[in-house]
Scaffold this active site. Structure first.
Site, PDB file in Angstrom:
ATOM      1  N   ARG A   1       0.847  -1.190   0.000  1.00  0.00           N
ATOM      2  CA  ARG A   1       0.000   0.000   0.000  1.00  0.00           C
ATOM      3  C   ARG A   1       0.886   1.244   0.000  1.00  0.00           C
ATOM      4  O   ARG A   1       0.973   1.966   0.982  1.00  0.00           O
ATOM      5  CB  ARG A   1      -0.965  -0.062   1.167  1.00  0.00           C
ATOM      6  CG  ARG A   1      -2.097  -1.019   0.803  1.00  0.00           C
ATOM      7  CD  ARG A   1      -3.036  -1.245   1.909  1.00  0.00           C
ATOM      8  NE  ARG A   1      -4.406  -1.170   1.435  1.00  0.00           N
ATOM      9  CZ  ARG A   1      -5.456  -1.403   2.196  1.00  0.00           C
ATOM     10  NH1 ARG A   1      -5.294  -1.685   3.458  1.00  0.00           N
ATOM     11  NH2 ARG A   1      -6.665  -1.318   1.697  1.00  0.00           N
TER      12      ARG A   1
ATOM     13  N   GLN B   1      -1.246   2.850  -5.681  1.00  0.00           N
ATOM     14  CA  GLN B   1      -2.628   3.176  -5.278  1.00  0.00           C
ATOM     15  C   GLN B   1      -3.661   2.767  -6.328  1.00  0.00           C
ATOM     16  O   GLN B   1      -4.747   2.313  -5.976  1.00  0.00           O
ATOM     17  CB  GLN B   1      -2.744   4.671  -4.991  1.00  0.00           C
ATOM     18  CG  GLN B   1      -2.662   4.942  -3.496  1.00  0.00           C
ATOM     19  CD  GLN B   1      -2.720   6.421  -3.146  1.00  0.00           C
ATOM     20  OE1 GLN B   1      -2.800   7.268  -4.022  1.00  0.00           O
ATOM     21  NE2 GLN B   1      -2.669   6.710  -1.873  1.00  0.00           N
TER      22      GLN B   1
ATOM     23  N   ASP C   1      -4.811  -0.819  -5.850  1.00  0.00           N
ATOM     24  CA  ASP C   1      -5.213  -1.210  -4.497  1.00  0.00           C
ATOM     25  C   ASP C   1      -6.665  -1.721  -4.462  1.00  0.00           C
ATOM     26  O   ASP C   1      -7.602  -0.979  -4.195  1.00  0.00           O
ATOM     27  CB  ASP C   1      -5.032  -0.013  -3.555  1.00  0.00           C
ATOM     28  CG  ASP C   1      -5.301  -0.368  -2.103  1.00  0.00           C
ATOM     29  OD1 ASP C   1      -5.731  -1.507  -1.831  1.00  0.00           O
ATOM     30  OD2 ASP C   1      -5.086   0.504  -1.245  1.00  0.00           O
TER      31      ASP C   1
ATOM     32  N   SER D   1      -8.683  -1.632  -1.114  1.00  0.00           N
ATOM     33  CA  SER D   1      -9.363  -0.359  -0.852  1.00  0.00           C
ATOM     34  C   SER D   1     -10.598  -0.194  -1.728  1.00  0.00           C
ATOM     35  O   SER D   1     -11.650   0.229  -1.248  1.00  0.00           O
ATOM     36  CB  SER D   1      -8.418   0.831  -1.092  1.00  0.00           C
ATOM     37  OG  SER D   1      -7.460   0.890  -0.065  1.00  0.00           O
TER      38      SER D   1
ATOM     39  N   TYR E   1      -1.394  -0.955   9.493  1.00  0.00           N
ATOM     40  CA  TYR E   1      -2.502  -1.794   9.958  1.00  0.00           C
ATOM     41  C   TYR E   1      -2.524  -1.863  11.480  1.00  0.00           C
ATOM     42  O   TYR E   1      -1.505  -1.633  12.139  1.00  0.00           O
ATOM     43  CB  TYR E   1      -2.353  -3.225   9.429  1.00  0.00           C
ATOM     44  CG  TYR E   1      -2.576  -3.347   7.952  1.00  0.00           C
ATOM     45  CD1 TYR E   1      -3.863  -3.243   7.430  1.00  0.00           C
ATOM     46  CD2 TYR E   1      -1.530  -3.559   7.065  1.00  0.00           C
ATOM     47  CE1 TYR E   1      -4.088  -3.372   6.068  1.00  0.00           C
ATOM     48  CE2 TYR E   1      -1.746  -3.679   5.698  1.00  0.00           C
ATOM     49  CZ  TYR E   1      -3.035  -3.583   5.210  1.00  0.00           C
ATOM     50  OH  TYR E   1      -3.262  -3.696   3.870  1.00  0.00           O
TER      51      TYR E   1
HETATM   52  P1  NAD Z   1      -8.396  -3.393   7.698  1.00  0.00           P
HETATM   53  O1  NAD Z   1      -9.479  -3.802   6.767  1.00  0.00           O
HETATM   54  O2  NAD Z   1      -7.288  -4.337   7.941  1.00  0.00           O
HETATM   55  O3  NAD Z   1      -9.056  -3.030   9.121  1.00  0.00           O
HETATM   56  C1  NAD Z   1     -10.169  -2.183   9.227  1.00  0.00           C
HETATM   57  C2  NAD Z   1     -10.009  -1.307  10.427  1.00  0.00           C
HETATM   58  O4  NAD Z   1     -10.223  -2.066  11.634  1.00  0.00           O
HETATM   59  C3  NAD Z   1      -8.635  -0.665  10.582  1.00  0.00           C
HETATM   60  O5  NAD Z   1      -8.775   0.733  10.586  1.00  0.00           O
HETATM   61  C4  NAD Z   1      -8.149  -1.199  11.931  1.00  0.00           C
HETATM   62  O6  NAD Z   1      -7.374  -0.251  12.627  1.00  0.00           O
HETATM   63  C5  NAD Z   1      -9.442  -1.485  12.640  1.00  0.00           C
HETATM   64  N1  NAD Z   1      -9.368  -2.375  13.802  1.00  0.00           N
HETATM   65  C6  NAD Z   1      -8.616  -3.478  14.002  1.00  0.00           C
HETATM   66  N2  NAD Z   1      -8.857  -4.016  15.232  1.00  0.00           N
HETATM   67  C7  NAD Z   1      -9.798  -3.242  15.810  1.00  0.00           C
HETATM   68  C8  NAD Z   1     -10.459  -3.269  17.068  1.00  0.00           C
HETATM   69  N3  NAD Z   1     -10.210  -4.217  17.967  1.00  0.00           N
HETATM   70  N4  NAD Z   1     -11.357  -2.284  17.341  1.00  0.00           N
HETATM   71  C9  NAD Z   1     -11.623  -1.325  16.433  1.00  0.00           C
HETATM   72  N5  NAD Z   1     -11.039  -1.227  15.240  1.00  0.00           N
HETATM   73  C10 NAD Z   1     -10.133  -2.187  14.924  1.00  0.00           C
HETATM   74  O7  NAD Z   1      -7.750  -2.004   7.265  1.00  0.00           O
HETATM   75  P2  NAD Z   1      -7.881  -1.177   5.913  1.00  0.00           P
HETATM   76  O8  NAD Z   1      -9.174  -0.461   5.914  1.00  0.00           O
HETATM   77  O9  NAD Z   1      -7.596  -2.079   4.777  1.00  0.00           O
HETATM   78  O10 NAD Z   1      -6.706  -0.101   6.026  1.00  0.00           O
HETATM   79  C11 NAD Z   1      -5.940   0.065   7.158  1.00  0.00           C
HETATM   80  C12 NAD Z   1      -4.804   1.015   6.951  1.00  0.00           C
HETATM   81  O11 NAD Z   1      -4.213   0.995   5.652  1.00  0.00           O
HETATM   82  C13 NAD Z   1      -5.187   2.441   7.143  1.00  0.00           C
HETATM   83  O12 NAD Z   1      -4.146   3.056   7.867  1.00  0.00           O
HETATM   84  C14 NAD Z   1      -5.231   3.019   5.785  1.00  0.00           C
HETATM   85  O13 NAD Z   1      -5.068   4.419   5.782  1.00  0.00           O
HETATM   86  C15 NAD Z   1      -4.084   2.324   5.190  1.00  0.00           C
HETATM   87  N6  NAD Z   1      -4.162   2.388   3.727  1.00  0.00           N
HETATM   88  C16 NAD Z   1      -3.121   2.947   3.052  1.00  0.00           C
HETATM   89  C17 NAD Z   1      -3.186   3.062   1.675  1.00  0.00           C
HETATM   90  C18 NAD Z   1      -2.062   3.678   0.876  1.00  0.00           C
HETATM   91  O14 NAD Z   1      -2.083   3.638  -0.320  1.00  0.00           O
HETATM   92  N7  NAD Z   1      -1.072   4.217   1.491  1.00  0.00           N
HETATM   93  C19 NAD Z   1      -4.283   2.593   0.997  1.00  0.00           C
HETATM   94  C20 NAD Z   1      -5.320   2.025   1.734  1.00  0.00           C
HETATM   95  C21 NAD Z   1      -5.246   1.911   3.107  1.00  0.00           C
END
Ligand code: NAD
Length: 366
Positions: A121, A126, A129, A132, A226
């Site tokens: 990521r 992007q 992805d 996302s 994550y």
């Molecule tokens: P995910 O699907 O793995 O998890 C969903 C959410 O659940 C996350 O925000 C996580 O912190 C949360 N979570 C985990 N355990 C939990 C708990 N016990 N209680 C409450 N919440 C809990 O995550 P995702 O949506 O795929 O993305 C996570 C990270 O990746 C974020 O920081 C996002 O900004 C980042 N990201 C970066 C890019 C990039 O291109 N740089 C792109 C997409 C996502």
């Protein structure tokens, strides 16, 4: 380079890996595409549209003739893997962290497999992805499902018959799906709160017009951004805090996930029992077991008057736009792996090396 698009074989999978729009674009970029007859029908893309876009239509028996790559949504079953040739490229959601048997089968077959989940990521990737893009669909649809199942209106209404208070919505997990759920619930007029163990998201939650609910639990973040799994003590504290607060909400949409692990159980049965009858929980983590103790993956159940929606593969419920976005992600990866339509795999590249889950071709052959 010829790419093949099979019809998805997984039950309930309505998406297709490439849309006619993507076929046209890939044609211009130097690719030749063959599509299995009927592959796009469930997503709303009939065979004629693929033919108009320049694809060759084929039955599965001839689909892979001359193909160097196969692109799909879900992982292939054993029979499909046996039809892949050594050295062939495969792209799809291959579940590299959980389906070790499936990945080993591909490796044994000599397939060079790229998992959409393993694309790093980073900014450069992007456009590829797919986690996302599909989570965005999930977050939106989760709220639409909740609004449909709820006996309450989402917006505040001031009418001649009096005022209706807005629905109170709680979103648990404010990653990509959660942030889209917040935005969608806000657009429908609900009053929204959200919680995530990653403290960094509080600002993003607030920028969408929702309140960050302080449950007194803070988790660690991995280098990739994550969440890390909570300790047992933190888990108990989170469950207890939610048990106290859940009764304030009409709707709860949960999206909490830790990559490669079963979904964290945030909502115990006792917390559900503390909610008002008519409340709705949409558990978008049902694919990995669910965030609610009472979630039955693939089903909707009721418990003390609370509806718990545990539908799985939610992006597949919006197959047209889910496929449009996925196809663009896949096309961006293909153009990266084969610039100008000629396969040129550079395993030292962060995206190519990171996404390949079977190892370099020389290692695969060995
Ligand atoms: P995910 O699907 O793995 O998890 C969903 C959410 O659940 C996350 O925000 C996580 O912190 C949360 N979570 C985990 N355990 C939990 C708990 N016990 N209680 C409450 N919440 C809990 O995550 P995702 O949506 O795929 O993305 C996570 C990270 O990746 C974020 O920081 C996002 O900004 C980042 N990201 C970066 C890019 C990039 O291109 N740089 C792109 C997409 C996502």
């Amino acid at each position: 380079m010829r790419i093949s698009v099979p019809r998805e074989s997984a039950p309930g999978e309505n998406r297709v890996a490439l849309t006619p729009e993507a076929v046209t674009k890939l044609g211009v970029a130097g690719f030749d595409v063959s599509v299995e007859r009927g592959a796009g029908v469930l997503a709303g893309f009939p065979d004629e549209l693929y033919a108009d876009a320049g694809a060759t239509l084929a039955d599965y028996g001839h689909l892979l003739d001359g193909a160097e790559a196969v692109v799909r949504v879900a992982q292939p079953n054993a029979e499909e893997v046996s039809s892949l040739r050594e050295g062939m490229v495969l792209v799809g959601f291959l579940q590299p962290l959980t389906d070790t048997v499936g990945i080993e089968r591909l490796r044994e077959r000599g397939v060079v497999a790229f998992a959409m989940e393993s694309i790093p990521r980073i900014t450069r990737a992007q456009s590829m992805d797919a986690l996302s893009s599909q989570a965005t669909i999930s977050g939106y649809k989760g709220v639409i499902l909740a609004a449909d199942r709820s006996p309450k209106l989402f917006p505040m209404l001031m009418t001649a018959a009096g005022t209706i208070a807005p629905a109170r919505v709680l979103v648990l997990g404010a990653g990509v799906a959660g942030l889209q759920a917040i935005a969608t619930a806000r657009r429908l007029g609900a009053v929204v709160s959200a919680f995530d163990v990653r403290a960094a998201v509080a600002e993003q939650v607030e920028s969408l017009g929702a309140a960050f609910l302080d449950l007194g639990v803070r988790g660690e973040e991995t280098e990739g951004g994550y969440a890390q799994e909570l300790t047992d003590e933190q888990k108990r504290a989170q469950q207890a805090a939610l048990e106290e607060r859940l009764g304030d909400f009409d709707v709860v949409v949960t999206t909490a996930a830790v990559p490669g692990r079963p979904a964290p159980k945030l909502i115990p049965a006792s917390a559900v029992e503390g909610m008002r009858p008519g409340s709705v929980i949409v558990d978008l983590a049902a694919d990995t077991g669910g965030n609610c103790e009472l979630t039955e993956p693939g089903r909707e159940v009721a418990h003390t008057g609370v509806t718990i929606v545990g539908l799985t593969n939610v992006p597949s419920l919006m197959p047209a736009d889910a496929s449009r976005l996925y196809a663009r992600n896949v096309s961006a990866l293909l153009e990266h792996l084969a610039p100008g339509g000629t396969l040129a795999l550079d395993f030292d590249d962060e995206i190519t090396g990171g996404a390949c889950v079977t190892g370099r071709p020389s290692e695969v052959a060995a």
